[in-house]
Write a protein that holds these residues in place. Structure first.
Motif, PDB file in Angstrom:
ATOM      1  N   MET A  63       0.843  -1.185   0.000  1.00  0.00           N
ATOM      2  CA  MET A  63       0.000   0.000   0.000  1.00  0.00           C
ATOM      3  C   MET A  63       0.884   1.243   0.000  1.00  0.00           C
ATOM      4  SD  MET A  63      -2.935   1.106   2.768  1.00  0.00           S
ATOM      5  CE  MET A  63      -4.033  -0.250   2.396  1.00  0.00           C
ATOM      6  N   ASP A  64       0.889   1.985  -1.120  1.00  0.00           N
ATOM      7  CA  ASP A  64       1.742   3.174  -1.204  1.00  0.00           C
ATOM      8  C   ASP A  64       1.131   4.347  -0.435  1.00  0.00           C
ATOM      9  OD1 ASP A  64      -0.307   4.124  -2.841  1.00  0.00           O
ATOM     10  OD2 ASP A  64       0.945   4.295  -4.631  1.00  0.00           O
ATOM     11  N   GLY A  65       1.876   5.454  -0.402  1.00  0.00           N
ATOM     12  CA  GLY A  65       1.431   6.619   0.346  1.00  0.00           C
ATOM     13  C   GLY A  65       0.101   7.194  -0.113  1.00  0.00           C
ATOM     14  N   PRO A  66      -0.085   7.424  -1.421  1.00  0.00           N
ATOM     15  CA  PRO A  66      -1.374   7.954  -1.859  1.00  0.00           C
ATOM     16  C   PRO A  66      -2.560   7.047  -1.513  1.00  0.00           C
ATOM     17  CG  PRO A  66       0.269   8.361  -3.543  1.00  0.00           C
ATOM     18  CD  PRO A  66       0.926   7.482  -2.485  1.00  0.00           C
ATOM     19  N   THR A  67      -2.380   5.742  -1.612  1.00  0.00           N
ATOM     20  CA  THR A  67      -3.455   4.809  -1.243  1.00  0.00           C
ATOM     21  C   THR A  67      -3.711   4.871   0.261  1.00  0.00           C
ATOM     22  OG1 THR A  67      -2.808   3.361  -3.065  1.00  0.00           O
ATOM     23  CG2 THR A  67      -4.222   2.406  -1.374  1.00  0.00           C
ATOM     24  N   THR A  68      -2.644   4.903   1.056  1.00  0.00           N
ATOM     25  CA  THR A  68      -2.779   5.014   2.506  1.00  0.00           C
ATOM     26  C   THR A  68      -3.482   6.318   2.868  1.00  0.00           C
ATOM     27  OG1 THR A  68      -0.745   3.732   2.789  1.00  0.00           O
ATOM     28  CG2 THR A  68      -1.522   4.974   4.701  1.00  0.00           C
ATOM     29  N   LEU A  69      -3.075   7.400   2.224  1.00  0.00           N
ATOM     30  CA  LEU A  69      -3.700   8.702   2.460  1.00  0.00           C
ATOM     31  C   LEU A  69      -5.205   8.641   2.193  1.00  0.00           C
ATOM     32  CD1 LEU A  69      -3.404  11.841   2.929  1.00  0.00           C
ATOM     33  CD2 LEU A  69      -3.192  12.006   0.436  1.00  0.00           C
ATOM     34  N   ALA A  70      -5.591   8.042   1.080  1.00  0.00           N
ATOM     35  CA  ALA A  70      -7.012   7.940   0.728  1.00  0.00           C
ATOM     36  C   ALA A  70      -7.784   7.180   1.807  1.00  0.00           C
ATOM     37  CB  ALA A  70      -7.169   7.260  -0.631  1.00  0.00           C
ATOM     38  N   GLU A  71      -7.191   6.105   2.332  1.00  0.00           N
ATOM     39  CA  GLU A  71      -7.851   5.328   3.389  1.00  0.00           C
ATOM     40  C   GLU A  71      -7.942   6.118   4.693  1.00  0.00           C
ATOM     41  OE1 GLU A  71      -9.487   2.364   3.006  1.00  0.00           O
ATOM     42  OE2 GLU A  71      -9.051   2.819   0.899  1.00  0.00           O
ATOM     43  N   LEU A  72      -6.873   6.833   5.039  1.00  0.00           N
ATOM     44  CA  LEU A  72      -6.882   7.657   6.257  1.00  0.00           C
ATOM     45  C   LEU A  72      -7.939   8.757   6.152  1.00  0.00           C
ATOM     46  CD1 LEU A  72      -3.016   8.023   6.758  1.00  0.00           C
ATOM     47  CD2 LEU A  72      -4.573   6.805   8.301  1.00  0.00           C
ATOM     48  N   LYS A  73      -8.081   9.331   4.967  1.00  0.00           N
ATOM     49  CA  LYS A  73      -9.045  10.416   4.748  1.00  0.00           C
ATOM     50  C   LYS A  73     -10.491   9.941   4.931  1.00  0.00           C
ATOM     51  CE  LYS A  73      -6.620  14.087   3.383  1.00  0.00           C
ATOM     52  NZ  LYS A  73      -6.715  15.320   4.142  1.00  0.00           N
TER      53      LYS A  73
END
Length: 129
Positions: A63-73
């Protein structure tokens, strides 16, 4: 979110960078730091840690940063938590793209360990105003 920046979660897969950032943020900055080695680990630990700010590596296996960011959001309890990418991919167009994804700022790697806490504090202050 509290009135001051105290707790930082850093999601980063490189052990050497984890150590340098943790030492910098804790010893120089006086912050409490939770290191997570993957996006999946970060998502699993974020609610219990209650970070004031989240730092995210962009390029991670799985899970890359942009994908992680989307999940955190997607987590309502994090809606007021500023998120910042830390990456070597810091060309102006890339930074613009990352900000469109929802980070408040981008810290370029390699970062200055002595200056990192002040840089993070400045970003946090401008984000929470």
């Amino acid at each position: 979110m509290g009135a001051e920046l105290r707790k930082i979660m850093y999601i980063e897969d490189e052990p050497d960078i984890q150590i340098i950032a943790k030492l910098s943020l804790e010893q120089v900055g006086g912050f409490e730091v939770q290191i997570c080695s993957s996006g999946v680990e970060g998502l699993a630990k974020v609610k219990a840690f209650h970070p004031d700010l989240i730092l995210l590596d962009v390029m991670m296996p799985g899970m890359d940063g942009p994908t992680t960011l989307a999940e955190l959001k997607k987590m309502p309890e994090l809606k007021n938590v500023p998120m910042v990418f830390m990456t070597a991919k810091a060309q102006p167009l890339e930074i613009e793209h990352f900000k469109r994804l929802g980070v408040v700022d981008v810290i370029t790697k390699p970062f200055d360990p002595v200056g990192l806490p002040a840089q993070v504090r400045k970003i946090w202050t401008s984000a929470v105003g």
